[in-house]
Design a protein around this motif. Structure first.
Motif, PDB file in Angstrom:
ATOM      1  N   ASN A  58       7.384  26.295  10.714  1.00 50.03           N
ATOM      2  CA  ASN A  58       8.379  25.808  10.173  1.00 50.03           C
ATOM      3  C   ASN A  58       8.139  24.116  10.337  1.00 50.03           C
ATOM      4  OD1 ASN A  58      10.732  25.433   8.505  1.00 50.03           O
ATOM      5  ND2 ASN A  58      11.785  25.664  10.409  1.00 50.03           N
ATOM      6  N   LYS A  59       7.105  23.686  10.038  1.00 50.91           N
ATOM      7  CA  LYS A  59       6.775  22.136  10.245  1.00 50.91           C
ATOM      8  C   LYS A  59       5.942  21.950   8.750  1.00 50.91           C
ATOM      9  CE  LYS A  59       8.478  21.633  14.342  1.00 50.91           C
ATOM     10  NZ  LYS A  59       9.614  20.815  14.543  1.00 50.91           N
ATOM     11  N   LYS A  60       6.048  20.642   8.497  1.00 50.77           N
ATOM     12  CA  LYS A  60       5.634  20.435   6.836  1.00 50.77           C
ATOM     13  C   LYS A  60       4.445  19.697   7.128  1.00 50.77           C
ATOM     14  CE  LYS A  60      10.396  19.805   5.180  1.00 50.77           C
ATOM     15  NZ  LYS A  60      11.415  18.891   4.322  1.00 50.77           N
ATOM     16  N   SER A 112      -4.706  16.399   2.220  1.00 52.57           N
ATOM     17  CA  SER A 112      -3.515  17.225   2.968  1.00 52.57           C
ATOM     18  C   SER A 112      -3.365  16.696   4.203  1.00 52.57           C
ATOM     19  CB  SER A 112      -3.420  18.734   2.946  1.00 52.57           C
ATOM     20  OG  SER A 112      -3.289  19.095   1.731  1.00 52.57           O
ATOM     21  N   PHE A 113      -2.243  16.342   4.884  1.00 51.26           N
ATOM     22  CA  PHE A 113      -2.169  15.700   6.444  1.00 51.26           C
ATOM     23  C   PHE A 113      -0.788  16.500   7.036  1.00 51.26           C
ATOM     24  CE2 PHE A 113      -3.698  12.387   3.144  1.00 51.26           C
ATOM     25  CZ  PHE A 113      -4.357  11.677   4.337  1.00 51.26           C
ATOM     26  N   PRO A 114      -1.417  17.113   7.924  1.00 56.13           N
ATOM     27  CA  PRO A 114      -0.770  17.929   8.876  1.00 56.13           C
ATOM     28  C   PRO A 114       0.379  17.300   9.718  1.00 56.13           C
ATOM     29  CG  PRO A 114      -2.978  18.114   9.466  1.00 56.13           C
ATOM     30  CD  PRO A 114      -2.838  17.143   8.194  1.00 56.13           C
ATOM     31  N   PRO A 115       1.500  17.795   9.879  1.00 56.09           N
ATOM     32  CA  PRO A 115       2.511  17.144  10.952  1.00 56.09           C
ATOM     33  C   PRO A 115       1.880  16.865  12.405  1.00 56.09           C
ATOM     34  CG  PRO A 115       2.728  19.677  10.991  1.00 56.09           C
ATOM     35  CD  PRO A 115       1.605  19.501  10.119  1.00 56.09           C
ATOM     36  N   THR A 116       2.842  15.856  12.939  1.00 61.11           N
ATOM     37  CA  THR A 116       2.406  15.721  14.208  1.00 61.11           C
ATOM     38  C   THR A 116       2.466  16.737  15.250  1.00 61.11           C
ATOM     39  OG1 THR A 116       3.091  13.263  13.899  1.00 61.11           O
ATOM     40  CG2 THR A 116       3.228  14.102  16.086  1.00 61.11           C
ATOM     41  N   HIS A 117       1.529  17.118  16.242  1.00 64.39           N
ATOM     42  CA  HIS A 117       1.323  17.858  17.161  1.00 64.39           C
ATOM     43  C   HIS A 117       0.759  19.412  16.204  1.00 64.39           C
ATOM     44  CE1 HIS A 117       3.079  15.469  19.971  1.00 64.39           C
ATOM     45  NE2 HIS A 117       4.097  15.172  19.465  1.00 64.39           N
ATOM     46  N   TYR A 118       0.416  19.235  15.079  1.00 62.13           N
ATOM     47  CA  TYR A 118      -0.296  20.364  14.539  1.00 62.13           C
ATOM     48  C   TYR A 118      -0.970  21.223  15.364  1.00 62.13           C
ATOM     49  CZ  TYR A 118      -4.618  17.817  13.892  1.00 62.13           C
ATOM     50  OH  TYR A 118      -5.770  17.251  14.455  1.00 62.13           O
ATOM     51  N   ASP A 119      -1.726  20.570  16.272  1.00 61.07           N
ATOM     52  CA  ASP A 119      -2.748  21.470  17.256  1.00 61.07           C
ATOM     53  C   ASP A 119      -1.819  22.501  18.085  1.00 61.07           C
ATOM     54  OD1 ASP A 119      -1.817  18.819  18.288  1.00 61.07           O
ATOM     55  OD2 ASP A 119      -2.984  19.564  19.950  1.00 61.07           O
ATOM     56  N   LYS A 120      -0.774  21.880  18.643  1.00 58.13           N
ATOM     57  CA  LYS A 120       0.282  22.684  19.543  1.00 58.13           C
ATOM     58  C   LYS A 120       0.870  23.792  18.785  1.00 58.13           C
ATOM     59  CE  LYS A 120       4.230  21.051  20.521  1.00 58.13           C
ATOM     60  NZ  LYS A 120       5.552  20.541  20.938  1.00 58.13           N
ATOM     61  N   TYR A 121       1.314  23.596  17.390  1.00 54.86           N
ATOM     62  CA  TYR A 121       2.063  24.569  16.647  1.00 54.86           C
ATOM     63  C   TYR A 121       1.108  25.631  16.496  1.00 54.86           C
ATOM     64  CZ  TYR A 121       5.600  20.603  16.048  1.00 54.86           C
ATOM     65  OH  TYR A 121       6.422  19.773  16.344  1.00 54.86           O
ATOM     66  N   ILE A 122      -0.204  25.269  16.094  1.00 58.47           N
ATOM     67  CA  ILE A 122      -1.034  26.512  15.524  1.00 58.47           C
ATOM     68  C   ILE A 122      -1.450  27.275  17.153  1.00 58.47           C
ATOM     69  CG2 ILE A 122      -3.469  26.824  15.035  1.00 58.47           C
ATOM     70  CD1 ILE A 122      -3.257  24.296  13.297  1.00 58.47           C
ATOM     71  N   ILE A 123      -1.499  26.578  17.845  1.00 58.97           N
ATOM     72  CA  ILE A 123      -2.158  27.260  19.296  1.00 58.97           C
ATOM     73  C   ILE A 123      -0.802  28.133  19.795  1.00 58.97           C
ATOM     74  CG2 ILE A 123      -2.476  27.018  21.912  1.00 58.97           C
ATOM     75  CD1 ILE A 123      -4.326  24.550  20.885  1.00 58.97           C
ATOM     76  N   GLU A 124       0.429  27.618  19.811  1.00 56.71           N
ATOM     77  CA  GLU A 124       1.606  28.356  20.121  1.00 56.71           C
ATOM     78  C   GLU A 124       1.673  29.645  19.275  1.00 56.71           C
ATOM     79  OE1 GLU A 124       4.975  25.776  19.464  1.00 56.71           O
ATOM     80  OE2 GLU A 124       4.728  24.765  21.510  1.00 56.71           O
ATOM     81  N   LYS A 125       1.258  29.525  18.056  1.00 55.47           N
ATOM     82  CA  LYS A 125       1.503  30.734  16.935  1.00 55.47           C
ATOM     83  C   LYS A 125       0.500  31.772  17.768  1.00 55.47           C
ATOM     84  CE  LYS A 125       5.132  29.830  14.774  1.00 55.47           C
ATOM     85  NZ  LYS A 125       6.361  30.612  14.813  1.00 55.47           N
ATOM     86  N   VAL A 126      -0.816  31.321  17.642  1.00 57.21           N
ATOM     87  CA  VAL A 126      -1.695  32.374  18.202  1.00 57.21           C
ATOM     88  C   VAL A 126      -1.574  32.848  19.216  1.00 57.21           C
ATOM     89  CG1 VAL A 126      -4.069  32.633  18.857  1.00 57.21           C
ATOM     90  CG2 VAL A 126      -3.589  30.992  16.958  1.00 57.21           C
ATOM     91  N   LYS A 127      -0.861  32.261  20.410  1.00 58.08           N
ATOM     92  CA  LYS A 127      -0.730  32.823  21.718  1.00 58.08           C
ATOM     93  C   LYS A 127       0.437  33.825  21.539  1.00 58.08           C
ATOM     94  CE  LYS A 127      -1.972  28.941  24.792  1.00 58.08           C
ATOM     95  NZ  LYS A 127      -1.452  27.894  25.890  1.00 58.08           N
ATOM     96  N   GLN A 128       1.213  33.649  20.496  1.00 53.53           N
ATOM     97  CA  GLN A 128       2.495  34.537  20.313  1.00 53.53           C
ATOM     98  C   GLN A 128       1.974  35.829  19.483  1.00 53.53           C
ATOM     99  OE1 GLN A 128       5.256  32.302  18.146  1.00 53.53           O
ATOM    100  NE2 GLN A 128       5.940  31.102  19.918  1.00 53.53           N
TER     101      GLN A 128
END
Length: 229
Positions: A182-184, A88-104
């Motif tokens: 909401n990223k694939k 399974s291959f996460p989307p570009t900037h997967y790290d940013k999306y994860i961290i953003e959700k945790v900060k929320q």
């Protein structure tokens, strides 16, 4: 910081591509470490990882994804754990999306899913993963979770040889601690190719219904080994 934990067993076909993908599609200052947990590969997977000029922690564990992921989590030093299947291959900037959700204040969640196959059923199944419905979840979507919450839950239930991802997800839903980014993430259709789309989907549904009606971890494993493994 994110600790990525990847359980593998005979993933020589995918592991090099995945590791470079993870590095090329993230800001490395957000990645604490990549931990690959091998469950006894015999296809040269370990040699491939060791020969790469990458800072990857390769460790050994007893076979079984739950055991392997728990083993990786124990040595992880990041505040966020990210469990990922080797195909399974996460989307570009997967790290940013994860961290953003945790900060929320979202302590756990996953990505939407897409398959590397354009069959209409797999496209429909992928489309449904954008919704928060429990029935649309699965390990191929990957799983991020704060280490504090993971430890509070007690990690993956190692009595489950299969369905271990879903058991953890069930606990997260009970706690209302789950969000879908909401990223694939793109995952392989290799099991569908091996068994046929409708046959494999039938067996997946059967396992889901069996668990719904109270089947034990052993019963689910026996069914999986008979019809899928």
């Amino acid at each position: 910081m994110i600790s990525i934990v990847i359980p593998i067993l005979n993933e020589a076909e995918n592991i090099e591509k995945l590791l470079f993908h993870l590095i090329d599609n993230a800001s490395l200052q957000n990645i604490q470490e990549i931990i690959v947990v091998d469950g006894g590969s015999t296809d040269g997977s370990q040699n491939i990882i060791q020969n790469l000029d990458l800072k990857v922690k390769l460790i050994n564990s007893e076979k079984g994804r739950a055991k392997q992921m728990n083993t990786g989590a124990k040595i992880a030093s990041g505040e966020i754990l990210y469990f990922l299947h080797a195909d399974s291959f996460p989307p570009t900037h997967y790290d940013k999306y994860i961290i953003e959700k945790v900060k929320q204040n979202n302590q756990a969640g996953c990505f939407r899913l897409t398959f590397n196959n354009n069959h209409w059923w797999l496209r429909l199944a992928s489309w449904l993963t954008q919704f928060k419905w429990r029935a649309c979840r699965g390990g191929d979507q990957s799983q991020f979770i704060t280490k504090a919450l993971f430890e509070d839950i007690g990690g993956f239930d190692e009595s489950y040889i299969i369905y271990e991802d879903n058991i953890l997800i069930n606990e997260l839903y009970k706690r209302n601690e789950f969000v879908v980014i909401n990223k694939k993430i793109t995952t392989s259709d290799r099991l569908y190719k091996r068994h046929g789309i409708w046959k494999l989907q039938y067996h997946f549904w059967t396992i889901y219904v069996k668990k719904w009606f109270g089947a034990s971890a052993e019963e689910l494993c026996t069914y999986y080994k008979k019809h899928i493994a």
